[in-house]
Design an enzyme around this catalytic site. Structure first.
Site, PDB file in Angstrom:
ATOM      1  N   PRO A   1       0.840  -1.220  -0.207  1.00 22.74           N
ATOM      2  CA  PRO A   1       0.016  -0.082   0.055  1.00 22.74           C
ATOM      3  C   PRO A   1       0.911   1.221   0.091  1.00 22.74           C
ATOM      4  O   PRO A   1       2.164   1.101  -0.042  1.00 22.74           O
ATOM      5  CB  PRO A   1      -0.768  -0.236   1.195  1.00 22.74           C
ATOM      6  CG  PRO A   1       0.311  -0.820   2.284  1.00 22.74           C
ATOM      7  CD  PRO A   1       1.096  -1.455   1.406  1.00 22.74           C
TER       8      PRO A   1
ATOM      9  N   ALA B   1      -4.841   4.654   3.709  1.00 23.41           N
ATOM     10  CA  ALA B   1      -4.130   3.577   3.134  1.00 23.41           C
ATOM     11  C   ALA B   1      -4.948   2.706   2.398  1.00 23.41           C
ATOM     12  O   ALA B   1      -6.422   2.876   2.719  1.00 23.41           O
ATOM     13  CB  ALA B   1      -3.194   2.795   3.947  1.00 23.41           C
ATOM     14  N   ASN B   2      -4.374   1.996   1.482  1.00 19.26           N
ATOM     15  CA  ASN B   2      -5.625   0.942   0.849  1.00 19.26           C
ATOM     16  C   ASN B   2      -5.063  -0.156   1.503  1.00 19.26           C
ATOM     17  O   ASN B   2      -4.027  -0.276   2.162  1.00 19.26           O
ATOM     18  CB  ASN B   2      -5.046   0.749  -0.552  1.00 19.26           C
ATOM     19  CG  ASN B   2      -5.630   1.988  -1.504  1.00 19.26           C
ATOM     20  OD1 ASN B   2      -5.700   3.170  -1.159  1.00 19.26           O
ATOM     21  ND2 ASN B   2      -6.216   1.533  -2.738  1.00 19.26           N
ATOM     22  N   ARG B   3      -5.935  -1.319   1.450  1.00 20.07           N
ATOM     23  CA  ARG B   3      -5.706  -2.517   1.923  1.00 20.07           C
ATOM     24  C   ARG B   3      -4.797  -3.213   0.957  1.00 20.07           C
ATOM     25  O   ARG B   3      -4.964  -3.528  -0.218  1.00 20.07           O
ATOM     26  CB  ARG B   3      -6.997  -3.254   2.023  1.00 20.07           C
ATOM     27  CG  ARG B   3      -7.411  -4.094   3.112  1.00 20.07           C
ATOM     28  CD  ARG B   3      -8.427  -5.055   2.838  1.00 20.07           C
ATOM     29  NE  ARG B   3      -9.543  -4.464   3.557  1.00 20.07           N
ATOM     30  CZ  ARG B   3      -9.730  -4.363   4.794  1.00 20.07           C
ATOM     31  NH1 ARG B   3      -8.895  -4.757   5.788  1.00 20.07           N
ATOM     32  NH2 ARG B   3     -10.823  -3.607   5.381  1.00 20.07           N
ATOM     33  N   SER B   4      -3.583  -3.864   1.521  1.00 23.24           N
ATOM     34  CA  SER B   4      -2.582  -4.729   0.618  1.00 23.24           C
ATOM     35  C   SER B   4      -1.798  -5.044   1.488  1.00 23.24           C
ATOM     36  O   SER B   4      -0.951  -4.456   2.041  1.00 23.24           O
ATOM     37  CB  SER B   4      -1.830  -3.541  -0.508  1.00 23.24           C
ATOM     38  OG  SER B   4      -0.819  -4.514  -0.946  1.00 23.24           O
TER      39      SER B   4
END
Ligand code: CTP
Ligand code: CA
Length: 218
Positions: free
Chosen positions: A21, A33-36
């Protein structure tokens, strides 16, 4: 550097990979944030190194070990990631797997305190690293993007390929339990059309993609 695998199909090639992310700070203690998990991107970096490539892996915040034979650059924000990619050029190929935050906020230098009414955040759009690289005079010969989609996976990925100027888009159906999991189900969208790959472990997706990249650069 000696190649780790025996084929060396990518020896002499420099490949950029982004993974994980990005974190966009809100204040010193908070971020969006993004989920990664970074698993798929790290597996791709490992698979490319295994084929003998010199791999520069630009990673957002993840808790994964650096794959053997890979040069890793850790970054936090989308703008840091864009700058690291710019510095790492030129390259023969770029595989942009990172879940880049689309927006950032102007961070507060001091911690935002609770004051009765919740704060409102104002967002600015982050640079699009993939679109920027595809339009760059130093553009790698092969530019590959990922697209995590929940609906109309193929249609969205096909449109994204054209819009961003990518050679390939690896479309990822994330409506199931792909996020953070060991398996992935992807569709490879190229100029020639769409290939549906069966569900398989992320490191198998990586090996197969690395093989295709070696074919394309040969
Ligand atoms: N990407 C990038 N820089 C950004 C956003 C995305 O390089 N600021 C890359 C991702 O790493 C991925 C591809 O672009 O390889 C597609 O990302 P995605 O989020 O699916 O595309 P967006 O254009 O941001 O579209 P959406 O509105 O669906 O999020
Ligand atoms: Ca996005």
């Amino acid at each position: 550097q000696a190649s780790l695998g025996t084929s060396g199909r990518l020896s002499g090639r420099h490949v950029l990979v982004t993974a994980g992310p990005t974190h966009e700070p809100i204040d010193p203690v908070r971020y969006i944030a993004n989920r990664s998990s970074g698993k798929q991107g790290f597996a791709i970096a490992a698979a490319l190194a295994y084929l003998g490539a010199r791999v520069t892996l630009v990673s957002g915040p993840v808790t994964l070990p650096t794959p053997a034979g890979v040069t890793r650059i850790d970054v936090e924000t989308a703008r840091d990631m864009a700058a690291a990619i710019d510095t790492a050029l030129p390259a023969d190929a770029a595989i942009l797997v990172a879940a880049v935050a689309d927006w950032r906020v102007e961070p507060s230098g001091s911690k935002i305190k609770k004051q009765g009414t919740p704060p409102s955040l104002s967002f600015a759009e982050n640079p699009d690293i993939l679109a920027g690289l595809a339009a760059d005079p130093r553009r790698p010969a092969l530019v590959v993007g990922f697209a995590a989609e929940t609906d109309d996976v193929i249609a969205n990925a096909t449109a994204k390929r054209a819009r961003k100027g990518a050679d390939w888009i690896v479309a990822n159906d994330v409506s199931g339990d792909v996020m953070g999991g060991a398996d992935n189900r992807v569709h490879l969208v190229t100029e020639a059309g769409v290939e549906d790959w069966e569900q398989m472990p992320k490191d198998q997706v990586a090996a197969r993609l690395a093989d295709r990249i070696a074919d394309a650069l040969a």
